[in-house]
Every structure is written in C-alpha cells, then in structure tokens.
Design a protein around this motif. Structure first.
Motif, PDB file in Angstrom:
ATOM      1  N   MET A 216       0.834  -1.193   0.000  1.00  0.00           N
ATOM      2  CA  MET A 216       0.000   0.000   0.000  1.00  0.00           C
ATOM      3  C   MET A 216       0.877   1.254   0.000  1.00  0.00           C
ATOM      4  SD  MET A 216      -3.357   0.872   2.302  1.00  0.00           S
ATOM      5  CE  MET A 216      -2.561   0.556   3.837  1.00  0.00           C
TER       6      MET A 216
ATOM      7  N   LYS B 163       0.359   3.710  -3.081  1.00  0.00           N
ATOM      8  CA  LYS B 163      -0.321   4.956  -2.715  1.00  0.00           C
ATOM      9  C   LYS B 163       0.408   5.600  -1.539  1.00  0.00           C
ATOM     10  CE  LYS B 163      -4.734   3.240  -4.319  1.00  0.00           C
ATOM     11  NZ  LYS B 163      -6.127   2.981  -4.022  1.00  0.00           N
TER      12      LYS B 163
ATOM     13  N   VAL C 266       1.220   8.781  -0.673  1.00  0.00           N
ATOM     14  CA  VAL C 266       0.668   9.979  -0.037  1.00  0.00           C
ATOM     15  C   VAL C 266      -0.512   9.607   0.858  1.00  0.00           C
ATOM     16  CG1 VAL C 266      -0.443  12.194  -0.475  1.00  0.00           C
ATOM     17  CG2 VAL C 266       1.457  11.462  -1.914  1.00  0.00           C
ATOM     18  N   ARG C 267      -1.394   8.790   0.342  1.00  0.00           N
ATOM     19  CA  ARG C 267      -2.560   8.369   1.119  1.00  0.00           C
ATOM     20  C   ARG C 267      -2.135   7.586   2.361  1.00  0.00           C
ATOM     21  NH1 ARG C 267      -7.084   4.134  -1.088  1.00  0.00           N
ATOM     22  NH2 ARG C 267      -8.139   3.857   0.880  1.00  0.00           N
ATOM     23  N   THR C 268      -1.174   6.678   2.215  1.00  0.00           N
ATOM     24  CA  THR C 268      -0.716   5.868   3.336  1.00  0.00           C
ATOM     25  C   THR C 268      -0.043   6.726   4.394  1.00  0.00           C
ATOM     26  OG1 THR C 268      -0.409   4.022   1.814  1.00  0.00           O
ATOM     27  CG2 THR C 268       0.649   3.851   3.963  1.00  0.00           C
TER      28      THR C 268
ATOM     29  N   ALA D 106      -0.472   9.944   4.875  1.00  0.00           N
ATOM     30  CA  ALA D 106      -1.496  10.812   5.481  1.00  0.00           C
ATOM     31  C   ALA D 106      -2.290  10.045   6.533  1.00  0.00           C
ATOM     32  CB  ALA D 106      -2.427  11.359   4.401  1.00  0.00           C
ATOM     33  N   ALA D 107      -2.604   8.798   6.269  1.00  0.00           N
ATOM     34  CA  ALA D 107      -3.322   7.981   7.248  1.00  0.00           C
ATOM     35  C   ALA D 107      -2.463   7.752   8.487  1.00  0.00           C
ATOM     36  CB  ALA D 107      -3.737   6.649   6.631  1.00  0.00           C
TER      37      ALA D 107
END
Length: 119
Positions: free
Chosen positions: A90, A94, A96-98, A100-101
């Motif tokens: 992951m 992804k 940036v998404r990871t 950010a989470a």
C-alpha cells in the motif's frame, strides 16, 4: 419453535444470495429477517421445523466449507498477482494516502494521550 440458522450481520450480499439459492435448490422452507437499519437486530435465516433445521445446517456447513476454500484460493491468486498485499505494498502504490493515514493516526493518538502525559 423457530431455529436460527445463520446471522446476516456482516454477510456480503453475494453470499446471502448464494445461500438463498442453495435453500431454494434443496427445497428448504426458510424465512428471512433483515438486519435492522441501526444494527440492533441481527437478522438471519430461520426455519420452523427441527428436522428442516438439521438438514439446512448440514447444507450450510458444506456451503461454508466450499466458500472458505474458494475465497482462500481467490485471495492467494490476488496475492500472487500482486493485487492484494500488506502495508508495504500500500505504501508503494499509494504513498501519499498511506503517509497521510499514518500521520492522522499519530495525531489522534497524541490528542488522546495528551491528558495523561505530564510535562
């Protein structure tokens, strides 16, 4: 007296449809109660007769064994093809998404623990 065969909470629609078709194919006289909108009642498949319940439970047991095998095979195929993976995959696909989470998780943890930390 009614016999509860299966809880419908967290059951995917395709699985519920397959079970309905299985019961119809084997002439199991069942009825269904839907889960409530707010998650209070579980909903499920029911039968009235004890003999019918035993027969339906045997059918369900075999169906669930076959479904478990097919789902494991499908997951293994996705994993080998690279479609399904863990946190590292992951992060690679992804980032940036990871990240950010992860930052959001750390912020929430920090805010939750702030009252207990003495500075």
């Amino acid at each position: 007296m009614p016999h509860h065969l299966m809880n419908l909470r967290h059951v995917p629609d395709d699985e519920a449809d397959e079970i309905r078709a299985l019961f119809d194919a084997h002439d199991v006289r069942f009825y269904e109660t839907p889960p409530s909108r707010w998650g209070i009642s579980m909903g499920g498949f029911w039968v009235h007769d004890t003999d019918e319940a035993n027969r339906a439970k045997a059918l369900l047991h075999e169906y669930q064994r076959q479904r478990m095998e097919s789902q494991r095979e499908a997951y293994e195929a996705r994993r080998l093809s690279g479609e399904s993976g863990g946190a590292w995959q992951m992060l690679r696909h992804k980032p940036v998404r990871t990240l950010a989470a992860c930052v959001a998780i750390l912020v929430i943890m920090g805010l939750s623990l702030l009252p207990f930390i003495r500075i």
